[in-house]
Design a protein around this motif. Sequence first.
Motif, PDB file in Angstrom:
ATOM      1  N   ARG A  50      -4.984  -3.530  -3.316  1.00  0.00           N
ATOM      2  CA  ARG A  50      -4.142  -3.600  -2.609  1.00  0.00           C
ATOM      3  C   ARG A  50      -3.605  -1.939  -2.243  1.00  0.00           C
ATOM      4  NH1 ARG A  50      -2.391  -4.385  -7.512  1.00  0.00           N
ATOM      5  NH2 ARG A  50      -0.538  -3.081  -8.423  1.00  0.00           N
ATOM      6  N   LYS A  51      -3.031  -1.788  -0.929  1.00  0.00           N
ATOM      7  CA  LYS A  51      -2.644  -0.438  -0.521  1.00  0.00           C
ATOM      8  C   LYS A  51      -1.221  -0.260  -1.155  1.00  0.00           C
ATOM      9  CE  LYS A  51      -4.925  -0.314   3.915  1.00  0.00           C
ATOM     10  NZ  LYS A  51      -4.558  -0.045   5.482  1.00  0.00           N
ATOM     11  N   LYS A  52      -1.165   1.161  -1.294  1.00  0.00           N
ATOM     12  CA  LYS A  52      -0.032   1.790  -1.877  1.00  0.00           C
ATOM     13  C   LYS A  52       0.760   2.646  -0.928  1.00  0.00           C
ATOM     14  CE  LYS A  52      -1.253   0.952  -6.754  1.00  0.00           C
ATOM     15  NZ  LYS A  52      -1.831   1.539  -7.919  1.00  0.00           N
ATOM     16  N   GLU A  53       1.911   2.894  -1.144  1.00  0.00           N
ATOM     17  CA  GLU A  53       2.794   3.910  -0.318  1.00  0.00           C
ATOM     18  C   GLU A  53       2.218   5.326  -0.565  1.00  0.00           C
ATOM     19  OE1 GLU A  53       7.266   2.908  -0.057  1.00  0.00           O
ATOM     20  OE2 GLU A  53       6.614   3.006  -2.101  1.00  0.00           O
ATOM     21  N   TRP A  65       7.098   3.080   3.186  1.00  0.00           N
ATOM     22  CA  TRP A  65       7.363   1.534   3.738  1.00  0.00           C
ATOM     23  C   TRP A  65       8.514   1.167   4.335  1.00  0.00           C
ATOM     24  CZ3 TRP A  65       4.176  -1.510  -0.484  1.00  0.00           C
ATOM     25  CH2 TRP A  65       2.803  -1.258  -0.281  1.00  0.00           C
ATOM     26  N   VAL A  71       5.843  -5.446   0.676  1.00  0.00           N
ATOM     27  CA  VAL A  71       4.505  -5.143   0.386  1.00  0.00           C
ATOM     28  C   VAL A  71       3.858  -4.461   1.363  1.00  0.00           C
ATOM     29  CG1 VAL A  71       4.244  -7.477  -0.716  1.00  0.00           C
ATOM     30  CG2 VAL A  71       4.053  -7.316   1.706  1.00  0.00           C
ATOM     31  N   GLY A  72       4.432  -3.986   2.561  1.00  0.00           N
ATOM     32  CA  GLY A  72       3.873  -2.985   3.515  1.00  0.00           C
ATOM     33  C   GLY A  72       4.977  -2.430   4.400  1.00  0.00           C
ATOM     34  N   HIS A 112       5.570 -14.415   4.466  1.00  0.00           N
ATOM     35  CA  HIS A 112       6.005 -12.881   4.746  1.00  0.00           C
ATOM     36  C   HIS A 112       6.697 -12.962   6.117  1.00  0.00           C
ATOM     37  CE1 HIS A 112       2.233 -12.952   2.201  1.00  0.00           C
ATOM     38  NE2 HIS A 112       2.901 -11.623   1.920  1.00  0.00           N
ATOM     39  N   LYS A 153       4.080  -5.533  13.680  1.00  0.00           N
ATOM     40  CA  LYS A 153       3.721  -5.429  12.500  1.00  0.00           C
ATOM     41  C   LYS A 153       2.515  -6.572  12.451  1.00  0.00           C
ATOM     42  CE  LYS A 153       6.927  -2.637  11.053  1.00  0.00           C
ATOM     43  NZ  LYS A 153       7.632  -2.833  12.409  1.00  0.00           N
ATOM     44  N   ASP A 168      -3.556  -6.332   6.442  1.00  0.00           N
ATOM     45  CA  ASP A 168      -4.165  -5.251   5.397  1.00  0.00           C
ATOM     46  C   ASP A 168      -3.352  -5.014   4.214  1.00  0.00           C
ATOM     47  OD1 ASP A 168      -6.328  -4.364   7.267  1.00  0.00           O
ATOM     48  OD2 ASP A 168      -4.814  -3.064   8.501  1.00  0.00           O
ATOM     49  N   TYR A 169      -2.144  -5.750   4.530  1.00  0.00           N
ATOM     50  CA  TYR A 169      -1.295  -5.857   3.345  1.00  0.00           C
ATOM     51  C   TYR A 169      -0.718  -7.080   2.603  1.00  0.00           C
ATOM     52  CZ  TYR A 169      -0.135  -1.239   5.324  1.00  0.00           C
ATOM     53  OH  TYR A 169      -0.406   0.168   5.599  1.00  0.00           O
TER      54      TYR A 169
END
Length: 650
Positions: free
Chosen positions: A407-410, A416, A538-539, A634, A641, A647-648
């Motif tokens: 998963r992507k992170k900041e 975010w 989460v994003g 979500h 968005k 992607d998130y």
Amino acid sequence: MPDRLYLEQFGNVHALPILHYRMEFAHLVREAFDTVKPDCIALELPQTLEQQFLRGVRRLPEISVLAYHVAAQSVFLIIEPADPLIEGARLALERQIPLHLVDIDLDSYPSHPEQLPDSYSVQRIGLEPFYREVAKLYRGIPPGEEDLRRERGMAYRLRQLSQQHERVLFICGMAHLERIRRDFDAPQAQPLTRTHREGITIFNLHPECCHEVLAEYPFLSALYETRRSPLPPEPAPGGPSLRKSFNAFELILGGKQSIPEEEALAESVQRSAHRIGPEGELPDRQKIMLRLFLEAARHYRQETGDKVHFWQKRAFFRFARNYALLSRMLLPDLFQMLAAARGCLDDNFAYAFFRLAAHSPWQKETSDIPTLRLSAAELWSATKRIRFRPREQVRAKGLSRLKMMNRKKEKRPGDWLEGFDDPYICSFPPEDLNIEEYGRNLKRIGARQLSEEASKSEPFSSSLLDGIDMRETLRNIHEGKIYVRENKRLKSGVGCVVVILDEDKEGTKYPYCMTWLGEHAQESDMAFYATPPTDNIVGPGISRCEYGGFLLSYPPRRMVDVWHDPDYRYALGKAEHLLMAALDYSLEKDVVYAAAKPPRSFLKQHAARLGKRIIYLPLGSLSPVALKKLRAFHILYGRDKRDIAKDYIW
């Protein structure tokens, strides 16, 4: 407890029989030390390793690896906290008493595959009956020449130590102790053995290898290490979380600082160390296994929003127990627990379970000595592999990945939060399609249930009607008649659908109440109550929420804000609020209501006054897998968005 301890005494030597690399015996070493109060400790290790071995013991709780080469083969010795020999060496260094390694150094030693009892039985029956059974097993196995050489050499060294010290504590494997005791009383010559070995190197074990090469999985070793010393204060509830959230003040200050994952995992270890038993007592493996499951379930809920239910917990422990019994063990190992986690819950929970079980809080990738990567295949003759499969696989041939693991992170703290400046919110279209399809499926189930209730069976006379009713025919087989069934068709359709996943009687778990209008003719209006969007970010501009309950009403563009409508002021709770709104907005006679409990009689009377009818579907009759997929959704802050949401969202 002292009644678990057992020592073999010959002369002034107090021998503790052990199984190597087992936590229960490491704790028994501490009990033996307090009971005997020795002025010397002897270990079943060769003296040639002493210098680097003691260096590795002093590095604890950081785990070290001793390595040297023999005939083009590498030999490794893992220095980990939950090993009884290591515990004996640590006690000698901490209490400043002499430590002696009394084994002899051999260039070759054969592998002995042994099926020994589970060390957990010492927790229940004590060491003496356990050792008697193991010694009886070894009496039937003829010893090899290498074993006899080692045992004579250790007996000779023990006789020397017994003449120099008043009380010697000898820590030795169960396979050798009986013959060492016999050789101790017989005259022995000084053994011919290697006195020095070149090329012994000490390494820092890479943290990603701990779960593969440690005999006790890292979470258990970390608990043992934490309880060796006075316990630190128990972490307060609501400590470090794997879920990112924000509030208005954090937006002003530039966003919430990211919490390192290692901090949350270490907090789980500290909390568990307090809850597996009183300080100073032998930790119970069953309690450790329970704490590992509960902490993994907490992390799983923080990251996914999915709750681990009681029936899943029961299935996990039953599966793991039965799997262990198949391998003639009392409790499962890490591989068996991971298989149970993946089979009884899902791959995401199995990964959360693995991540915590494989975490050693003190192990770092960089250290004052070189870091070594080891695999299980380099140490053990037989290994097993388990794979975590993603919910969605990448379309490229031969490629798959677990989105949760990648998963992507900041990029920077508060990154975010900059995506929440759009005042307009919208949903994620793939989730809309799923929930609309589920609503249509519930309508079909409700219509079929009404048809079945209106159907009837009667004895065959002149017409087969809609076919033979086998159930009714078998039930009345003594009459010698054939029964046929007439299926009544539902004339009216099903209008609104209400699904209540959690009634939220206290009104605090799902405070976020919202009414959404359909964006096009194929989408329903929707009213729901859920967890706050600020609880899980989460994003950029993307929040993950969890439904407590929802209402679907078709056709769209008709529903006003049902949560502030005074017509529903008589509703007791959010669930009844949605049901009253469904009865009000339904264009058809029937309304489907899926919940754990049926509606009150007042609501049935209210429906009758409106000319409507409630079709109740017990929540337990619906697929828990399908409900689980729908429960999380979500909220996107701005239509832009939708281009990046995939992607998130995993």
